[in-house]
Design a protein around this motif. Structure first.
Motif, PDB file in Angstrom:
ATOM      1  N   GLN A  25     -17.615 -22.501   3.455  1.00 27.16           N
ATOM      2  CA  GLN A  25     -16.285 -21.912   2.962  1.00 27.16           C
ATOM      3  C   GLN A  25     -16.036 -22.669   1.674  1.00 27.16           C
ATOM      4  O   GLN A  25     -15.586 -21.943   0.491  1.00 27.16           O
ATOM      5  CB  GLN A  25     -15.121 -22.255   3.872  1.00 27.16           C
ATOM      6  N   ALA A  26     -16.444 -23.800   1.556  1.00 27.28           N
ATOM      7  CA  ALA A  26     -16.232 -24.394  -0.070  1.00 27.28           C
ATOM      8  C   ALA A  26     -17.061 -23.982  -0.740  1.00 27.28           C
ATOM      9  O   ALA A  26     -16.945 -23.656  -2.004  1.00 27.28           O
ATOM     10  CB  ALA A  26     -16.516 -25.898   0.129  1.00 27.28           C
ATOM     11  N   GLY A  44     -15.308 -25.467   7.139  1.00 30.71           N
ATOM     12  CA  GLY A  44     -16.370 -25.355   7.705  1.00 30.71           C
ATOM     13  C   GLY A  44     -17.427 -24.246   7.335  1.00 30.71           C
ATOM     14  O   GLY A  44     -17.343 -23.782   6.088  1.00 30.71           O
ATOM     15  N   LEU A  45     -18.305 -23.774   8.207  1.00 30.03           N
ATOM     16  CA  LEU A  45     -19.365 -22.728   7.651  1.00 30.03           C
ATOM     17  C   LEU A  45     -18.480 -21.700   7.386  1.00 30.03           C
ATOM     18  O   LEU A  45     -17.748 -21.003   8.230  1.00 30.03           O
ATOM     19  CB  LEU A  45     -20.366 -22.564   8.890  1.00 30.03           C
ATOM     20  N   SER A  46     -19.114 -20.815   6.559  1.00 30.49           N
ATOM     21  CA  SER A  46     -18.737 -19.244   6.209  1.00 30.49           C
ATOM     22  C   SER A  46     -19.448 -18.497   7.153  1.00 30.49           C
ATOM     23  O   SER A  46     -20.337 -18.892   7.899  1.00 30.49           O
ATOM     24  CB  SER A  46     -19.004 -18.989   4.926  1.00 30.49           C
ATOM     25  N   GLY A  49     -22.945 -18.848   6.668  1.00 32.45           N
ATOM     26  CA  GLY A  49     -23.581 -20.073   7.185  1.00 32.45           C
ATOM     27  C   GLY A  49     -23.682 -19.778   8.528  1.00 32.45           C
ATOM     28  O   GLY A  49     -24.817 -20.469   9.162  1.00 32.45           O
ATOM     29  N   GLU A  50     -22.832 -19.259   9.433  1.00 29.12           N
ATOM     30  CA  GLU A  50     -22.954 -18.987  10.728  1.00 29.12           C
ATOM     31  C   GLU A  50     -24.104 -18.135  10.945  1.00 29.12           C
ATOM     32  O   GLU A  50     -24.932 -18.343  11.978  1.00 29.12           O
ATOM     33  CB  GLU A  50     -21.851 -18.174  11.322  1.00 29.12           C
ATOM     34  N   PRO A 189     -28.548 -24.314   1.387  1.00 31.05           N
ATOM     35  CA  PRO A 189     -28.081 -24.210   2.557  1.00 31.05           C
ATOM     36  C   PRO A 189     -28.892 -24.004   3.619  1.00 31.05           C
ATOM     37  O   PRO A 189     -29.596 -23.203   3.636  1.00 31.05           O
ATOM     38  CB  PRO A 189     -26.656 -23.433   2.343  1.00 31.05           C
ATOM     39  N   ALA A 190     -28.488 -24.666   4.760  1.00 28.88           N
ATOM     40  CA  ALA A 190     -29.331 -24.560   5.935  1.00 28.88           C
ATOM     41  C   ALA A 190     -30.876 -24.788   6.057  1.00 28.88           C
ATOM     42  O   ALA A 190     -31.677 -24.438   6.715  1.00 28.88           O
ATOM     43  CB  ALA A 190     -29.043 -23.281   6.625  1.00 28.88           C
ATOM     44  N   SER A 191     -31.176 -25.574   4.989  1.00 25.52           N
ATOM     45  CA  SER A 191     -32.592 -25.774   4.870  1.00 25.52           C
ATOM     46  C   SER A 191     -33.058 -27.119   5.641  1.00 25.52           C
ATOM     47  O   SER A 191     -32.129 -27.927   5.942  1.00 25.52           O
ATOM     48  CB  SER A 191     -32.998 -26.379   3.336  1.00 25.52           C
TER      49      SER A 191
END
Length: 195
Positions: A25-26, A44-46, A49-50, A189-191
Motif C-alpha cells: 500500500q505504501a 500491508g500488501l496492496s 501485492g496479494e 516487489p516479490a522478487s
C-alpha cells in the motif's frame, strides 16, 4: 566498514534466499513508510501485492525454504505468511530485517528517496535528516545471517525484507563499497534472489 561474510554461499553452512515484500500500500500511495510506528500495523500488501504472492508461490522456482525469517513490518509479514502457508512452515520475525529508517522523510512522499541515495553515494555513514546510515543497515542485515550461520547447518532460509536493506546487504556481500548500493540492480516487489 569491512565485509566479514564470504560472497559465495558454498562457504556458508546454510543456503539463503532474499525476498523483497510484494507490492505494498505504501508503494501504491507513493509513501515512505520506514518507522515501526507506521509500518508494523499498517501499509500491508496492496491488491497487486496479494496477486503477486499468490502467483509466486504457485510458480515457485527456487529451492524450497526450510525456514522463513522476516521483518516485522506488515508488508513483509504478509509476504512471509504467503510462503509459509504454501510450504507448511513456521515463520520468525526479526527486527533487524526492518526497512531502513528514513528519518524526517518517514510518512512523506517517495520523491525524497533520490536525495537520500545521492547522499549515500557520497558517504555511507551519513545520517542527514535522521536517516539511518547505510553502514548501520549493512551491519544489522549481516548480523542476521551471521547469527543464522551460528545457529543452523544445512537449512534453506528465506529472508523477507525491504528493497534498500536487501540491496545494501547484497552490496556488502559482494565486498563493494556500501556507497555503491544503488548500483545494484533494483529488487522488484516479490522478487527472490538466491545467494
Amino acid at each position: 566498514m569491512s565485509n566479514t561474510l564470504q560472497p559465495l554461499s558454498d562457504h556458508w553452512r546454510n543456503r539463503y534466499l532474499l525476498m523483497r515484500h510484494g507490492h505494498s500500500q505504501a508503494n501504491q500511495q507513493g509513501l515512505i513508510i520506514s518507522s515501526p510506528e507506521r509500518g508494523i500495523q499498517a501499509f500491508g500488501l496492496s491488491a497487486i501485492g496479494e496477486q503477486q504472492m499468490a502467483q509466486l508461490v504457485v510458480a515457485w522456482t527456487w529451492p524450497i525454504p526450510t525456514q522463513v525469517v522476516h521483518s516485522d513490518f506488515l508488508r513483509t509479514t504478509q509476504t512471509a505468511a504467503r510462503v509459509t502457508r504454501a510450504f507448511k512452515l513456521e515463520m520468525t520475525a526479526d527486527k533487524r530485517l526492518r526497512e531502513r529508517y528514513f528519518g524526517d522523510f518517514d510518512g512523506q512522499a517517495d520523491e525524497y528517496y533520490p536525495d537520500v541515495w545521492a547522499w549515500d553515494a557520497d558517504d555511507a555513514e551519513h545520517g542527514h535528516h535522521g536517516v539511518e546510515s547505510v553502514s548501520s543497515v549493512a551491519a544489522r542485515m549481516r548480523a542476521v545471517i551471521e547469527g543464522l550461520e551460528q545457529q543452523y547447518t544445512g537449512e534453506t532460509i528465506l529472508l523477507v525484507s525491504h528493497g534498500d536493506p536487501l540491496q545494501i546487504l547484497l552490496t556488502a556481500l559482494a565486498n563493494k563499497p556500501l556507497s555503491q548500493h544503488r548500483e545494484q540492480p533494483a529488487l522488484l516487489p516479490a522478487s527472490v534472489t538466491l545467494l
